[in-house]
Design a protein around this motif. Structure first.
Motif, PDB file in Angstrom:
ATOM      1  N   MET A 400      64.496  23.954 -65.095  1.00  0.00           N
ATOM      2  CA  MET A 400      63.056  24.124 -64.901  1.00  0.00           C
ATOM      3  C   MET A 400      62.264  22.858 -65.215  1.00  0.00           C
ATOM      4  O   MET A 400      61.063  22.793 -64.961  1.00  0.00           O
ATOM      5  CB  MET A 400      62.549  25.260 -65.784  1.00  0.00           C
ATOM      6  N   ALA A 401      62.906  21.851 -65.797  1.00  0.00           N
ATOM      7  CA  ALA A 401      62.201  20.634 -66.201  1.00  0.00           C
ATOM      8  C   ALA A 401      63.207  19.491 -66.272  1.00  0.00           C
ATOM      9  O   ALA A 401      64.394  19.671 -65.963  1.00  0.00           O
ATOM     10  CB  ALA A 401      61.510  20.834 -67.555  1.00  0.00           C
ATOM     11  N   THR A 436      56.766  23.017 -64.371  1.00  0.00           N
ATOM     12  CA  THR A 436      56.511  22.695 -62.973  1.00  0.00           C
ATOM     13  C   THR A 436      57.830  22.211 -62.388  1.00  0.00           C
ATOM     14  O   THR A 436      58.084  21.000 -62.279  1.00  0.00           O
ATOM     15  CB  THR A 436      55.435  21.608 -62.822  1.00  0.00           C
ATOM     16  N   PRO A 437      58.718  23.130 -62.065  1.00  0.00           N
ATOM     17  CA  PRO A 437      60.072  22.731 -61.652  1.00  0.00           C
ATOM     18  C   PRO A 437      60.079  21.984 -60.324  1.00  0.00           C
ATOM     19  O   PRO A 437      59.172  22.135 -59.490  1.00  0.00           O
ATOM     20  CB  PRO A 437      60.805  24.062 -61.537  1.00  0.00           C
ATOM     21  N   LEU A 438      61.126  21.193 -60.124  1.00  0.00           N
ATOM     22  CA  LEU A 438      61.302  20.443 -58.896  1.00  0.00           C
ATOM     23  C   LEU A 438      61.959  21.310 -57.833  1.00  0.00           C
ATOM     24  O   LEU A 438      62.640  22.294 -58.132  1.00  0.00           O
ATOM     25  CB  LEU A 438      62.171  19.209 -59.154  1.00  0.00           C
ATOM     26  N   SER A 439      61.776  20.906 -56.599  1.00  0.00           N
ATOM     27  CA  SER A 439      62.530  21.501 -55.495  1.00  0.00           C
ATOM     28  C   SER A 439      63.691  20.577 -55.161  1.00  0.00           C
ATOM     29  O   SER A 439      63.523  19.358 -55.103  1.00  0.00           O
ATOM     30  CB  SER A 439      61.640  21.679 -54.256  1.00  0.00           C
ATOM     31  N   ASP A 440      64.871  21.151 -54.978  1.00  0.00           N
ATOM     32  CA  ASP A 440      66.019  20.366 -54.532  1.00  0.00           C
ATOM     33  C   ASP A 440      66.912  21.266 -53.698  1.00  0.00           C
ATOM     34  O   ASP A 440      66.510  22.362 -53.299  1.00  0.00           O
ATOM     35  CB  ASP A 440      66.771  19.745 -55.719  1.00  0.00           C
ATOM     36  N   SER A 444      64.041  25.925 -54.521  1.00  0.00           N
ATOM     37  CA  SER A 444      62.686  25.383 -54.449  1.00  0.00           C
ATOM     38  C   SER A 444      61.970  25.588 -55.779  1.00  0.00           C
ATOM     39  O   SER A 444      62.387  26.403 -56.615  1.00  0.00           O
ATOM     40  CB  SER A 444      61.896  26.081 -53.338  1.00  0.00           C
ATOM     41  N   SER A 445      60.891  24.880 -55.967  1.00  0.00           N
ATOM     42  CA  SER A 445      60.095  25.019 -57.187  1.00  0.00           C
ATOM     43  C   SER A 445      59.589  26.448 -57.335  1.00  0.00           C
ATOM     44  O   SER A 445      59.669  27.043 -58.422  1.00  0.00           O
ATOM     45  CB  SER A 445      58.915  24.040 -57.150  1.00  0.00           C
ATOM     46  N   ARG A 448      62.407  28.829 -58.346  1.00  0.00           N
ATOM     47  CA  ARG A 448      62.803  28.669 -59.743  1.00  0.00           C
ATOM     48  C   ARG A 448      61.801  29.356 -60.684  1.00  0.00           C
ATOM     49  O   ARG A 448      62.189  30.029 -61.649  1.00  0.00           O
ATOM     50  CB  ARG A 448      62.922  27.186 -60.088  1.00  0.00           C
ATOM     51  N   LEU A 449      60.522  29.173 -60.419  1.00  0.00           N
ATOM     52  CA  LEU A 449      59.515  29.790 -61.274  1.00  0.00           C
ATOM     53  C   LEU A 449      59.610  31.309 -61.201  1.00  0.00           C
ATOM     54  O   LEU A 449      59.546  32.008 -62.231  1.00  0.00           O
ATOM     55  CB  LEU A 449      58.116  29.315 -60.879  1.00  0.00           C
TER      56      LEU A 449
END
Length: 476
Positions: A400-401, A436-440, A444-445, A448-449
Motif C-alpha cells: 500500500m506504500a 495512496t497506493p501505486l498502480s502496477d 491498480s491503486s 488496492r485501497l
C-alpha cells in the motif's frame, strides 16, 4: 574452499566464482542438463534440486530453486539432481509414478516436479493431498493439468520402497559431518566470506560494510540472474548456528534472523496461528526452504509478507554492529523504499515478538494466485477489545506504500470507539488518508485501497460472525 557431496561424490571447489548459481554449476560446469532453467527467478520450479543435510542422527531433505542458490550454500550438504535418481539403471519410484500416471507432456518442467516429489516422498510417511499440494505449489506446468501429477505423488508416497539414498543414509551422514568448516570462496575478482560464528560475522561486516549479506539469497540472487549484476563481495551467514536459534524469554519469543521460513512455519503455527496460516502461502516450498525471516525484513520490500504481521504484533529487532547491540521497534526500521535504519556494518541478529498470541490477531494476503505469488495487498489486524470498546489498535499493510506501514489514522478512528459496523466503516474510509497506493501490473491503486478496506470489513465479520467468515473463506 567449499566441500559437499554430489550424490555420493565428494567435491572440493576452490576456484568457483561465488556468483555462480547451482543451476549454472550443474549445467555449465558439470554438464548435468537435466535441471532446467525456466524463469531464473524462483517462480516456475523447473530448476528444483534437493539438498540433504545432517539433522541429528539422520538427514533432512529440502527442495530448493537451483537458479536462486549460490554455490556457497552447498558446503556441508549433499546435492541431488534428477540424474542421481536412477536406481541400478531403473527409474526411481517417483519417476516411475510420473510415467504410470501420465504426469508429463513436453517434459521441460518434469525434472523439477520429480525432484519436489522426491523430497516429499522422503519427508512424509504416507500421502496427504494438502502436503502434496504444498510441496508442488512451486512447480508450474504449462502443458497439462495437475491431477495426474498429484496422482503420481500419491503413488510415489503410498508405495515407496527403500532406495539407494536410504541405504546410504548413515554413510552419507557421517561423510557430511566429517567435512571441515568452509574457507572463503574466491574467483574472477569476486569473494564470498563464510564466517562460522556471530563474532566472526560482526567483525567481518564491520571491516567490509559494503559487502552483501547472503542468507537464503532468494532476493539477492535476482541481482545476478535478472539484473545481470556482479556481486564482488558477499558474506554468507547460512552456516552460523546462532542465527538459527529460537527461544522464549518470559513473554517474548526470540527468532534468530537466519531461521528459514519453513523451519518457522510449525513454530509460528503453534504460537501465532494466523501468522502460521499466512506463512503457508509465502512464495513456494522451495523459497521457504531457503528464505529467512531476517532477510525478508532486511530487504525492506514494500510487498514482503512478514513485515505487516510483525508490525501489527509490535515486534522489535535486535541489531548488532561489532560488539554493540541495540533493540529497535520494527515500526522505526523502514525509512523509505528499500531503505532501513541499519547503520554501516550493522545487521539483524534476531526478531522479537510476543510469545502469547493476541486473541484477536488476524492476517490475510490477497494475490492473483493462491500459492507461489507476491501480494497485491497484505493486511494484519490486532485489536484489544474490552467490554465492546476498542482499547488498542494495530493495523499494518504491505503493498500500500513505499514501505510496509501501519495505518495510523485508521487506528485513531478505531481506538475508544464501540466495536460495531459503523465504527469499522468510518475507519475504512480513513484508510484513504493513510495510503495512496501505486498502480502496477499486480493491481491498480483503486483496487488496492478497496481490498484494504474489505480486509478490515472481513476482520470485523471474522470476530463478530465467525460462522459467516468460515463460509466466505471456504468459497474463496
Amino acid at each position: 574452499m567449499i566441500q559437499f557431496l554430489l550424490n555420493q561424490t565428494l567435491k572440493n571447489e576452490t576456484a568457483l566464482d561465488p556468483n555462480t548459481t547451482v543451476l549454472n554449476y550443474l549445467r555449465r560446469d558439470l554438464g548435468r542438463c537435466g535441471t532446467k532453467e525456466g524463469c531464473a527467478s524462483g517462480d516456475c520450479g523447473a530448476c528444483t534440486v534437493v539438498l540433504a543435510e545432517p539433522d541429528g542422527d539422520q538427514l533432512r531433505y529440502r527442495s530448493v530453486n537451483a537458479c536462486l542458490t549460490f554455490v556457497s550454500a552447498l558446503h556441508g550438504k549433499q546435492l541431488i539432481s534428477v540424474e542421481d535418481l536412477k536406481q541400478q539403471g531403473e527409474l526411481h519410484s517417483v519417476q516411475q509414478a510420473m510415467v504410470d500416471c501420465h504426469g508429463s507432456q513436453c517434459g521441460f518442467c518434469t525434472p523439477g516436479f520429480v525432484m519436489s516429489m522426491f523430497c516429499l516422498q522422503k519427508n512424509v510417511e504416507s500421502y496427504h493431498r494438502e502436503q502434496a499440494q504444498q510441496a508442488l505449489a512451486g512447480n508450474l506446468c504449462r502443458c497439462t493439468g495437475y491431477r495426474p501429477i498429484l496422482a503420481a505423488a500419491q503413488q510415489a508416497c503410498d508405495s515407496k520402497m527403500p532406495d539407494s539414498f536410504d541405504r546410504h543414509q548413515q554413510q552419507t551422514l557421517q561423510r557430511l559431518l566429517a567435512i571441515p568448516a568452509a574457507t572463503p570462496l574466491a574467483a574472477a575478482g569476486k569473494r564470498c566470506l563464510l564466517p562460522q560464528t556471530l563474532e566472526e560475522l560482526a567483525t567481518l561486516y564491520q571491516q567490509h560494510p559494503q559487502a552483501k549479506l547472503l542468507a537464503g539469497g532468494t532476493d539477492l540472487a535476482l541481482e545476478v540472474t535478472q539484473r545481470h549484476q556482479d556481486l564482488p563481495l558477499m558474506i554468507a551467514i547460512g552456516q552460523i548456528e546462532a542465527l538459527k536459534q529460537v527461544n522464549q524469554q518470559g513473554d517474548r519469543l526470540i527468532l534468530g534472523a537466519g531461521v528459514t521460513l519453513s523451519d518457522l512455519y510449525p513454530l509460528l503455527a503453534d504460537y501465532h496461528p494466523a501468522f502460521g496460516e499466512l506463512l503457508a502461502r509465502f512464495a513456494s516450498q522451495q523459497i521457504r526452504n531457503q528464505g529467512t525471516l531476517g532477510g525478508n525484513i532486511a530487504n525492506a520490500s514494500p510487498i514482503g509478507d512478514a513485515a505487516p504481521l510483525l508490525l501489527a504484533l509490535d515486534a522489535c529487532l535486535m541489531l548488532r554492529c561489532g560488539a554493540v547491540r541495540r533493540e529497535l521497534p520494527l515500526s522505526d526500521f523502514f525509512l523509505d523504499y528499500r531503505q532501513t535504519a541499519l547503520q554501516p556494518g550493522e545487521f539483524i541478529e534476531s526478531i522479537v515478538l510476543p510469545a502469547q498470541a493476541p486473541a484477536d490477531f488476524r492476517a490475510w494476503k490477497v494475490s492473483k494466485r493462491l500459492e507461489d505469488d507476491i501480494s497485491a495487498v497484505c493486511g494484519a489486524f490486532n485489536l484489544t477489545l474490552e467490554q465492546g470498546t476498542i482499547r488498542e489498535a494495530r493495523l499494518a499493510f504491505g503493498g500500500m506504500a513505499a514501505t510496509p506501514k501501519r495505518a495510523k489514522l485508521c487506528e485513531q478512528q478505531l481506538v475508544g470507539q464501540p466495536w460495531r459496523r459503523a465504527t469499522v466503516e468510518l475507519a475504512a474510509q480513513a484508510l484513504a488518508q493513510d495510503f495512496t497506493p501505486l498502480s502496477d501490473f499486480r493491481a491498480s491503486s483503486a483496487y488496492r485501497l478497496l481490498v484494504a478496506q474489505n480486509l478490515l470489513r472481513r476482520y470485523f465479520i471474522t470476530l463478530t460472525e465467525p460462522q459467516l467468515a468460515i463460509e466466505v473463506t471456504t468459497h474463496e
